[in-house]
Write an enzyme that holds these catalytic residues in place. Sequence first.
Site, PDB file in Angstrom:
ATOM      1  N   HIS A  18     -45.887   0.342 -31.365  1.00  0.00           N
ATOM      2  CA  HIS A  18     -46.914  -0.740 -31.278  1.00  0.00           C
ATOM      3  C   HIS A  18     -47.150  -1.120 -33.041  1.00  0.00           C
ATOM      4  CE1 HIS A  18     -51.362  -1.820 -33.212  1.00  0.00           C
ATOM      5  NE2 HIS A  18     -51.039  -0.796 -33.866  1.00  0.00           N
ATOM      6  N   ASP A  36     -35.665 -28.675 -49.718  1.00  0.00           N
ATOM      7  CA  ASP A  36     -35.864 -27.924 -48.299  1.00  0.00           C
ATOM      8  C   ASP A  36     -35.737 -26.464 -49.326  1.00  0.00           C
ATOM      9  OD1 ASP A  36     -34.908 -26.511 -46.138  1.00  0.00           O
ATOM     10  OD2 ASP A  36     -34.969 -28.089 -45.401  1.00  0.00           O
ATOM     11  N   TRP A  46     -42.552   5.241 -35.187  1.00  0.00           N
ATOM     12  CA  TRP A  46     -42.030   3.694 -35.628  1.00  0.00           C
ATOM     13  C   TRP A  46     -40.965   4.662 -37.476  1.00  0.00           C
ATOM     14  CZ3 TRP A  46     -42.155   1.609 -41.234  1.00  0.00           C
ATOM     15  CH2 TRP A  46     -42.960   2.881 -41.517  1.00  0.00           C
ATOM     16  N   SER A  50     -31.750 -10.025 -41.104  1.00  0.00           N
ATOM     17  CA  SER A  50     -32.206 -11.862 -40.765  1.00  0.00           C
ATOM     18  C   SER A  50     -33.145 -11.323 -42.699  1.00  0.00           C
ATOM     19  CB  SER A  50     -33.635 -10.926 -40.121  1.00  0.00           C
ATOM     20  OG  SER A  50     -33.875 -12.394 -40.172  1.00  0.00           O
ATOM     21  N   SER A  51     -33.565 -10.221 -42.228  1.00  0.00           N
ATOM     22  CA  SER A  51     -34.371 -10.065 -43.937  1.00  0.00           C
ATOM     23  C   SER A  51     -34.265 -10.770 -44.814  1.00  0.00           C
ATOM     24  CB  SER A  51     -35.575  -9.197 -43.689  1.00  0.00           C
ATOM     25  OG  SER A  51     -36.177  -8.398 -42.749  1.00  0.00           O
ATOM     26  N   HIS A  95     -41.961   2.856 -48.424  1.00  0.00           N
ATOM     27  CA  HIS A  95     -42.554   2.826 -49.070  1.00  0.00           C
ATOM     28  C   HIS A  95     -42.337   1.627 -49.575  1.00  0.00           C
ATOM     29  CE1 HIS A  95     -46.702   3.888 -50.448  1.00  0.00           C
ATOM     30  NE2 HIS A  95     -46.544   3.064 -51.890  1.00  0.00           N
ATOM     31  N   GLU A 111     -41.682  -0.955 -48.665  1.00  0.00           N
ATOM     32  CA  GLU A 111     -42.271  -1.522 -47.255  1.00  0.00           C
ATOM     33  C   GLU A 111     -43.420  -1.901 -47.673  1.00  0.00           C
ATOM     34  OE1 GLU A 111     -41.909  -3.591 -43.446  1.00  0.00           O
ATOM     35  OE2 GLU A 111     -40.553  -3.389 -45.424  1.00  0.00           O
ATOM     36  N   TYR A 151     -45.171  -2.987 -49.881  1.00  0.00           N
ATOM     37  CA  TYR A 151     -45.623  -3.577 -51.049  1.00  0.00           C
ATOM     38  C   TYR A 151     -44.792  -4.664 -50.148  1.00  0.00           C
ATOM     39  CZ  TYR A 151     -46.793   0.414 -53.680  1.00  0.00           C
ATOM     40  OH  TYR A 151     -47.894   1.379 -53.504  1.00  0.00           O
ATOM     41  N   SER A 173     -54.473 -14.847 -53.986  1.00  0.00           N
ATOM     42  CA  SER A 173     -54.300 -15.904 -55.705  1.00  0.00           C
ATOM     43  C   SER A 173     -54.892 -17.211 -54.992  1.00  0.00           C
ATOM     44  CB  SER A 173     -53.685 -15.304 -56.492  1.00  0.00           C
ATOM     45  OG  SER A 173     -53.280 -13.852 -55.864  1.00  0.00           O
ATOM     46  N   HIS A 219     -44.472  10.413 -51.990  1.00  0.00           N
ATOM     47  CA  HIS A 219     -45.505  11.607 -51.929  1.00  0.00           C
ATOM     48  C   HIS A 219     -46.260  10.962 -49.858  1.00  0.00           C
ATOM     49  CE1 HIS A 219     -47.315   6.748 -52.359  1.00  0.00           C
ATOM     50  NE2 HIS A 219     -47.227   6.951 -50.606  1.00  0.00           N
ATOM     51  N   HIS A 220     -45.105  10.716 -49.369  1.00  0.00           N
ATOM     52  CA  HIS A 220     -45.272  10.824 -47.408  1.00  0.00           C
ATOM     53  C   HIS A 220     -44.466  11.682 -47.215  1.00  0.00           C
ATOM     54  CE1 HIS A 220     -45.844   6.514 -47.009  1.00  0.00           C
ATOM     55  NE2 HIS A 220     -45.444   6.588 -48.152  1.00  0.00           N
ATOM     56  N   THR A 256     -53.092  -2.665 -59.325  1.00  0.00           N
ATOM     57  CA  THR A 256     -53.903  -3.058 -57.808  1.00  0.00           C
ATOM     58  C   THR A 256     -54.404  -3.268 -58.193  1.00  0.00           C
ATOM     59  OG1 THR A 256     -51.820  -1.685 -56.430  1.00  0.00           O
ATOM     60  CG2 THR A 256     -54.239  -3.052 -55.401  1.00  0.00           C
ATOM     61  N   LYS A 285     -55.579  -6.451 -60.374  1.00  0.00           N
ATOM     62  CA  LYS A 285     -55.522  -8.163 -59.105  1.00  0.00           C
ATOM     63  C   LYS A 285     -56.558  -7.641 -58.616  1.00  0.00           C
ATOM     64  CE  LYS A 285     -50.456  -8.292 -57.910  1.00  0.00           C
ATOM     65  NZ  LYS A 285     -51.075  -9.872 -58.126  1.00  0.00           N
ATOM     66  N   ARG A 289     -52.687  13.240 -35.272  1.00  0.00           N
ATOM     67  CA  ARG A 289     -52.362  11.963 -35.583  1.00  0.00           C
ATOM     68  C   ARG A 289     -51.557  11.959 -33.697  1.00  0.00           C
ATOM     69  NH1 ARG A 289     -49.059   9.355 -40.874  1.00  0.00           N
ATOM     70  NH2 ARG A 289     -48.356   7.250 -38.680  1.00  0.00           N
TER      71      ARG A 289
END
Length: 638
Positions: A83, A112, A148, A182-183, A266, A268, A270, A281, A315-316, A341, A344, A463
């Site tokens: 998931h 293009d 994951w 790919s990314s 982390h 990731e 963002y 925006s 922080h993880h 943040t 914004k 969890r």
Amino acid sequence: MSAHDTTATEKRSWLLTRPTAKTGIVSWLTTVDHKKIGLLYGMSALFFFLVGGFEALLIRVQLAIPNNTFISHQLYNELFTMHATTMIFLAVMPLSAAFFNYMMPLQIGARDVAFPRLNGFAFWVFLAGAIILNIGWFVKSGAPDSGWFGYAPLTSKAYSNQFATDMSTDLWVMGLQILGVSSVVGSLNFIVTIINMRAPGMTMMRLPVFTWMTLVTAFLIILSFPAITIALVELMMDRSFGTSFFDVSNGGLPILWQHLFWIFGHPEVYILILPAMGIVSEILPTFSKKPLFGYPIIVFSGATIGFLGFGVWSHHMFTTGMGTVATAAFSLMTMAIAVPTGVKMFNWIGTIWGGHIQMRTPMLFALGFMWMFMMGGFSGVMHSAAPADAQQQDSYFVVAHFHYVLIGGSIFALLAGIHYWFPLIFGRKVSEFWGKTSFWVIFVGFNTTFFPMHFLGLNGMPRRTAVYDGNMGWNDANLIATVGAFILGIGVAIYFGVMIYTYFKGEKTNPDTWDARTLEWAVPSTPPPEHNFDVTPTVHARDAYWYEKNHQAEIAAEKAAHAKEDEAHGGIHMPSQSWFPLVAAVGLFIGALFFVNHIMIGAIAGGVIMFLGVYLWAAEGPGGYHIHLDHKNDHKKH
């Protein structure tokens, strides 16, 4: 011709015949058109979004009541692993990439992307990685079951070997590496396109915010993916060749995996949220009927988030025993990243303040994003305090936090973007009644699902728990969350049902449905033609299309001059379709599958196919065809 004159567009006739083009399914398999590739990304991402949602519903059914036996513990582990993997890598990221591909070249006035065939290759490689990740559901070994995050030693042979021929974790490792290819190649393409292919007058500080966030996200991907690639290669070496990078008994360090994973993981976060911020925006100024408030600050804060995102990964890991100095440093950095943040948020509020607000469906989803992301941000700041984080670590409070960020944040904004740009992409306008109905059902379902999880976490529910006893005090909140999950599912079904109906039966509309401000709405027809713009636009202001609509005589004269220049250079050059990006991706897919099964001859054969595809692709050269436009009679010829 007026940008709103769809009748004239529909009456265009061909004066000369273009060299024979591939049509039907072949045109999609060989396409290098950034718009078609964007649609391929979008359709794939939405499919996997529904797959990930179905996996989540199975999880919630299992947790609806205590001591449930609806699914086995093993299947539960596979479901929560797939998931999260599916939603992050196969839904949110490619859906953002769909908007990058489709909208960014239009927003900067380009024909293009810089490397059209590389763009096609990036999509087919993504699809190959997505298939490999999900093959486990259809083979004996089952789907990956280590989470994951893939923490060592859970991914070692000793822990993940459910069957004598286990390959579920190998598929997960290989699938993620291919998705990384790919990314990265897609991001390099976006960076080169934005820097080199902007229309005349489109300075960096005139770029639409969505294009700016595309640029920042692309840099984040290029800088963060090497870390996860290194970790995955080391894990692959441990599993396939007997090395000991993460094996404690042979001198390895499981904590090394966490550092490598989260220094990717982390940023990731963002990578997932910055595109959403870019979409919001664009939507808020359009439906507030005023320019974006504090544009330079919005751009600078987005870049700052990307920069600071590389300094908060640990922080993880507050509960891993890093020591007080490291814990204090990462606590302070985590608090600091909340500042851009918050900036914004104030800019978005300033955009709305005093505007002539139109509460259309995209605006509702954008406002929903602001509220839900703010909620997730508040709980995120709580985790910057190490003592609070230690209490909430691996509890359902964290589950509530990141779902408010990634569903309340990313998904709400992406749904807003689909609704906002749907008339431009397909030339049909979505029903406001059904659009708003889907929003409110999704909004209610989302909050009913995830808000109770804050209390579950504070009450101690961990969890990744497949069953719980009825005396723990978690019964009511879990039942409410499960009911909310089905309400959310109904809302998503309404949303996509309405979109499908609109695609076939919806009201036809002109290119500028919302009276928007940015350049993608200046295309001559909906859907946009393959060459995007009949004449390369000249940009005079930050809100380029708004300026065009208010200076029509000046813009008409410029377009006439540019049209003469185009014809003097042989018309508009467009790249030809090509099979070779697909061939190269198929070779990579074949090689990866054989490698996972330890059949080296097949792996080498797949590599040969891939390199042959790349060689033939390079040998094609810069060929293409030219489009000639008869602007006097509004006729098009090839």
